[in-house]
Design a protein around this motif. Structure first.
Motif, PDB file in Angstrom:
ATOM      1  N   PHE A   1       0.798  -1.220   0.000  1.00 37.83           N
ATOM      2  CA  PHE A   1       0.000   0.000   0.000  1.00 37.83           C
ATOM      3  C   PHE A   1       0.832   1.272   0.000  1.00 37.83           C
ATOM      4  N   TRP A   2       1.940   1.300   0.772  1.00 38.69           N
ATOM      5  CA  TRP A   2       2.720   2.544   0.827  1.00 38.69           C
ATOM      6  C   TRP A   2       3.369   2.864  -0.514  1.00 38.69           C
ATOM      7  N   ALA A   3       3.700   1.827  -1.324  1.00 43.65           N
ATOM      8  CA  ALA A   3       4.233   2.105  -2.662  1.00 43.65           C
ATOM      9  C   ALA A   3       3.191   2.890  -3.461  1.00 43.65           C
ATOM     10  N   LEU A   4       1.923   2.473  -3.315  1.00 44.48           N
ATOM     11  CA  LEU A   4       0.844   3.195  -4.004  1.00 44.48           C
ATOM     12  C   LEU A   4       0.644   4.570  -3.378  1.00 44.48           C
ATOM     13  N   ALA A   5       0.703   4.628  -2.044  1.00 43.23           N
ATOM     14  CA  ALA A   5       0.464   5.891  -1.347  1.00 43.23           C
ATOM     15  C   ALA A   5       1.498   6.952  -1.739  1.00 43.23           C
ATOM     16  N   LEU A   6       2.732   6.490  -2.070  1.00 39.11           N
ATOM     17  CA  LEU A   6       3.747   7.446  -2.534  1.00 39.11           C
ATOM     18  C   LEU A   6       3.292   8.109  -3.831  1.00 39.11           C
ATOM     19  N   MET A   7       2.638   7.296  -4.690  1.00 43.73           N
ATOM     20  CA  MET A   7       2.201   7.816  -5.991  1.00 43.73           C
ATOM     21  C   MET A   7       1.033   8.774  -5.867  1.00 43.73           C
ATOM     22  N   ILE A   8       0.163   8.525  -4.891  1.00 47.79           N
ATOM     23  CA  ILE A   8      -1.059   9.337  -4.799  1.00 47.79           C
ATOM     24  C   ILE A   8      -1.095  10.145  -3.504  1.00 47.79           C
ATOM     25  N   ARG A   9       0.109  10.454  -3.018  1.00 50.61           N
ATOM     26  CA  ARG A   9       0.261  11.185  -1.754  1.00 50.61           C
ATOM     27  C   ARG A   9      -0.558  12.483  -1.723  1.00 50.61           C
ATOM     28  N   ASP A  10      -0.525  13.225  -2.820  1.00 44.30           N
ATOM     29  CA  ASP A  10      -1.178  14.533  -2.816  1.00 44.30           C
ATOM     30  C   ASP A  10      -2.682  14.424  -2.669  1.00 44.30           C
ATOM     31  N   ASP A  11      -3.238  13.360  -3.246  1.00 43.02           N
ATOM     32  CA  ASP A  11      -4.682  13.126  -3.119  1.00 43.02           C
ATOM     33  C   ASP A  11      -5.049  12.918  -1.650  1.00 43.02           C
ATOM     34  N   TYR A  12      -4.256  12.091  -0.947  1.00 43.63           N
ATOM     35  CA  TYR A  12      -4.529  11.830   0.468  1.00 43.63           C
ATOM     36  C   TYR A  12      -4.319  13.103   1.300  1.00 43.63           C
ATOM     37  N   ALA A  13      -3.276  13.877   0.937  1.00 46.12           N
ATOM     38  CA  ALA A  13      -2.999  15.112   1.680  1.00 46.12           C
ATOM     39  C   ALA A  13      -4.184  16.073   1.559  1.00 46.12           C
ATOM     40  N   LYS A  14      -4.747  16.129   0.362  1.00 48.03           N
ATOM     41  CA  LYS A  14      -5.851  17.049   0.100  1.00 48.03           C
ATOM     42  C   LYS A  14      -7.037  16.804   1.028  1.00 48.03           C
ATOM     43  N   VAL A  15      -7.296  15.523   1.318  1.00 47.68           N
ATOM     44  CA  VAL A  15      -8.469  15.216   2.158  1.00 47.68           C
ATOM     45  C   VAL A  15      -8.074  14.944   3.616  1.00 47.68           C
ATOM     46  N   GLY A  16      -6.798  15.208   3.934  1.00 46.98           N
ATOM     47  CA  GLY A  16      -6.366  15.100   5.328  1.00 46.98           C
ATOM     48  C   GLY A  16      -6.252  13.694   5.870  1.00 46.98           C
ATOM     49  N   ILE A  17      -6.016  12.717   4.983  1.00 44.45           N
ATOM     50  CA  ILE A  17      -5.796  11.342   5.460  1.00 44.45           C
ATOM     51  C   ILE A  17      -4.308  11.204   5.795  1.00 44.45           C
ATOM     52  N   PRO A  18      -3.995  10.826   7.046  1.00 48.00           N
ATOM     53  CA  PRO A  18      -2.580  10.839   7.465  1.00 48.00           C
ATOM     54  C   PRO A  18      -1.782   9.631   7.003  1.00 48.00           C
ATOM     55  N   MET A  19      -1.804   9.355   5.692  1.00 45.71           N
ATOM     56  CA  MET A  19      -1.004   8.244   5.188  1.00 45.71           C
ATOM     57  C   MET A  19       0.471   8.576   5.413  1.00 45.71           C
ATOM     58  N   LEU A  20       1.281   7.554   5.638  1.00 42.47           N
ATOM     59  CA  LEU A  20       2.679   7.759   6.022  1.00 42.47           C
ATOM     60  C   LEU A  20       3.443   8.766   5.135  1.00 42.47           C
ATOM     61  N   PRO A  21       3.349   8.654   3.786  1.00 41.86           N
ATOM     62  CA  PRO A  21       4.115   9.613   2.970  1.00 41.86           C
ATOM     63  C   PRO A  21       3.650  11.059   3.183  1.00 41.86           C
ATOM     64  N   VAL A  22       2.381  11.241   3.533  1.00 37.50           N
ATOM     65  CA  VAL A  22       1.857  12.599   3.743  1.00 37.50           C
ATOM     66  C   VAL A  22       2.477  13.187   5.006  1.00 37.50           C
ATOM     67  N   VAL A  23       2.536  12.375   6.078  1.00 42.79           N
ATOM     68  CA  VAL A  23       2.961  12.885   7.379  1.00 42.79           C
ATOM     69  C   VAL A  23       4.482  12.835   7.546  1.00 42.79           C
ATOM     70  N   LYS A  24       5.094  11.712   7.152  1.00 43.31           N
ATOM     71  CA  LYS A  24       6.536  11.534   7.432  1.00 43.31           C
ATOM     72  C   LYS A  24       7.423  11.749   6.214  1.00 43.31           C
ATOM     73  N   GLY A  25       6.818  11.849   5.026  1.00 45.32           N
ATOM     74  CA  GLY A  25       7.620  12.094   3.824  1.00 45.32           C
ATOM     75  C   GLY A  25       8.073  10.816   3.123  1.00 45.32           C
ATOM     76  N   ASP A  26       8.628  11.010   1.925  1.00 39.58           N
ATOM     77  CA  ASP A  26       8.993   9.887   1.065  1.00 39.58           C
ATOM     78  C   ASP A  26      10.113   9.027   1.650  1.00 39.58           C
ATOM     79  N   THR A  27      11.156   9.685   2.181  1.00 37.33           N
ATOM     80  CA  THR A  27      12.320   8.925   2.648  1.00 37.33           C
ATOM     81  C   THR A  27      11.965   8.006   3.805  1.00 37.33           C
ATOM     82  N   ALA A  28      11.209   8.532   4.770  1.00 41.02           N
ATOM     83  CA  ALA A  28      10.800   7.700   5.909  1.00 41.02           C
ATOM     84  C   ALA A  28       9.916   6.553   5.432  1.00 41.02           C
ATOM     85  N   THR A  29       9.076   6.813   4.439  1.00 47.30           N
ATOM     86  CA  THR A  29       8.169   5.780   3.945  1.00 47.30           C
ATOM     87  C   THR A  29       8.935   4.648   3.257  1.00 47.30           C
TER      88      THR A  29
END
Ligand code: HEM
Ligand SMILES: CC(C)=CCC/C(C)=C/CC/C(C)=C/COP(=O)(O)OP(=O)(O)O
Length: 317
Positions: free
Chosen positions: A191-219
């Motif tokens: 899932f996080w591989a996908l979340a990296l690709m669609i990070r901005d979509d999750y950020a827009k709706v405030g879903i705290p997916m790991l790449p949104v909160v901790k960034g790409d490197t931590a993910t």
């Protein structure tokens, strides 16, 4: 909240059926069934009763469809705001929440009855608990509140493996829990591989997916660790558990090697969306082929062939 802007009266019968079908997020279900099947074959030592297989896969399909439908009802606000999910039946107003809920309850009831009557109560209760866990723990408690949402919530997606084992044996063993663990540990890289690709979509709706909160490197670091433990877990099925044999070991190691390779490439290129996409797509093939490997390895004919080869090698030496 978005309310319907598409009147159901404007839809043909076929379109209505199609909308309900889409509510169940049907593309994910086959892989859930493949994990169930892998577990069933190992539990049955390669000889699965075809009727039990049919009942268990049908019950599992209905349970997963019910869970996804309730998730669609619950998440219709954020699904409306995200590009990827905007056209789902609920945000686009093709199905009303009340109708979807009736549909989901019907699916869950049929699933429970089918499994309880034709498999056993444990399988039925496990599938039902999968629905409850996915809705309460993942969708309600964690998805909108924690970066660990898919790690803990991911346990729901691993439950079908337990359902399969329970359907065959009526109990759960170490091997059943190990297959559960394999799917559980595989979920974060998936899932996080996908979340990296669609990070901005999750950020827009405030879903705290790991790449949104901790960034790409931590993910990507987390993805790397989970990939390594997943591959180690797959091998434990051979040693010390002895539930699968050498053919499965070879398959698990080859597939695992490629999984580690792709995850390593992502670790080196945290911002490269193409590499993330490759890992996401591979994660699906990986799980599919791994479970297929479990099935083939468990078949009596495989045992015969491997014994024949070993005997021949002894003879030659
Ligand atoms: C909490 C755990 C999980 C999350 C959050 C998750 C999330 C996702 C998302 C967002 C997609 C993209 C779907 C889309 O574009 O509509 C996806 C695709 C997919 N997932 Fe997962 N997933 C999880 C666990 C699983 C599990 C356990 C399985 C099966 C064993 C699975 C199988 C798949 C498959 C087969 C696809 C590709 C569907 C397609 O062809 O578009 N996922 N996943
Ligand atoms: C035994 C049983 C009934 C198990 C049910 C397990 C189940 C339905 C697992 C699916 C996991 C999954 C694909 C989550 C999608 O996340 P999401 O809903 O956040 O995805 P989205 O962003 O596409 O809405």
């Amino acid at each position: 909240m978005i309310e319907t802007n598409v009147s159901r009266h404007h839809q043909t019968f076929f379109q209505v059926i199609q909308s309900y079908y889409q509510l169940t997020k049907p593309r994910i279900i086959p892989l859930l069934l493949i994990t169930t099947a892998g577990s069933m074959w190992i539990a049955a030592k390669g000889q699965v009763d075809p009727l039990l297989l049919l009942v268990t896969l049908t019950g599992g399909t209905l349970a997963a469809a019910s869970a996804q439908t309730i998730n669609c009802i619950y998440d219709r606000d954020i699904d409306y705001d995200m590009e990827r999910t905007r056209h789902r039946p609920m945000p686009s107003g093709k199905v009303q929440p009340r109708d979807a809920l009736i549909f989901a309850i019907a699916l869950a009831t049929i699933s429970f009855t089918l499994l309880a009557v034709f498999a056993n109560l444990l399988a039925a209760v496990l599938a039902f608990s999968g629905i409850v866990f996915y809705i309460l723990v993942y969708t309600h408690w964690l998805k909108r509140h924690s970066t660990q949402n898919i790690v803990i919530g991911g346990a729901a997606g691993a439950i079908p493996a337990l359902v399969g084992w329970a359907a065959v044996t009526g109990t759960l063993s170490w091997a059943a829990w190990l297959i559960f663990a394999i799917v559980f540990l595989w979920t974060p890289p998936h899932f996080w591989a996908l979340a990296l690709m669609i990070r901005d979509d999750y950020a827009k709706v405030g879903i705290p997916m790991l790449p949104v909160v901790k960034g790409d490197t931590a993910t990507v670091r987390q993805i790397w660790y989970y990939t390594l433990i997943t591959v180690v877990a797959t091998v434990l099925l051979v040693y010390p558990l002895g539930a699968s044999g050498v053919l499965y070991a070879a398959i698990a190691l080859s597939l695992g090697g490629l999984f580690i390779h792709k995850s390593w490439r992502l670790l080196q290129n945290p911002e490269d969306r193409t590499v993330a996409r490759e890992l996401f797509l591979y994660s699906i093939s990986y799980m599919m082929l791994l479970c297929l490997g479990m099935v083939i390895d468990s078949l009596p004919i495989t045992h015969h062939l491997i014994s024949a080869v070993i005997n021949r090698l002894h003879f030659i030496s």
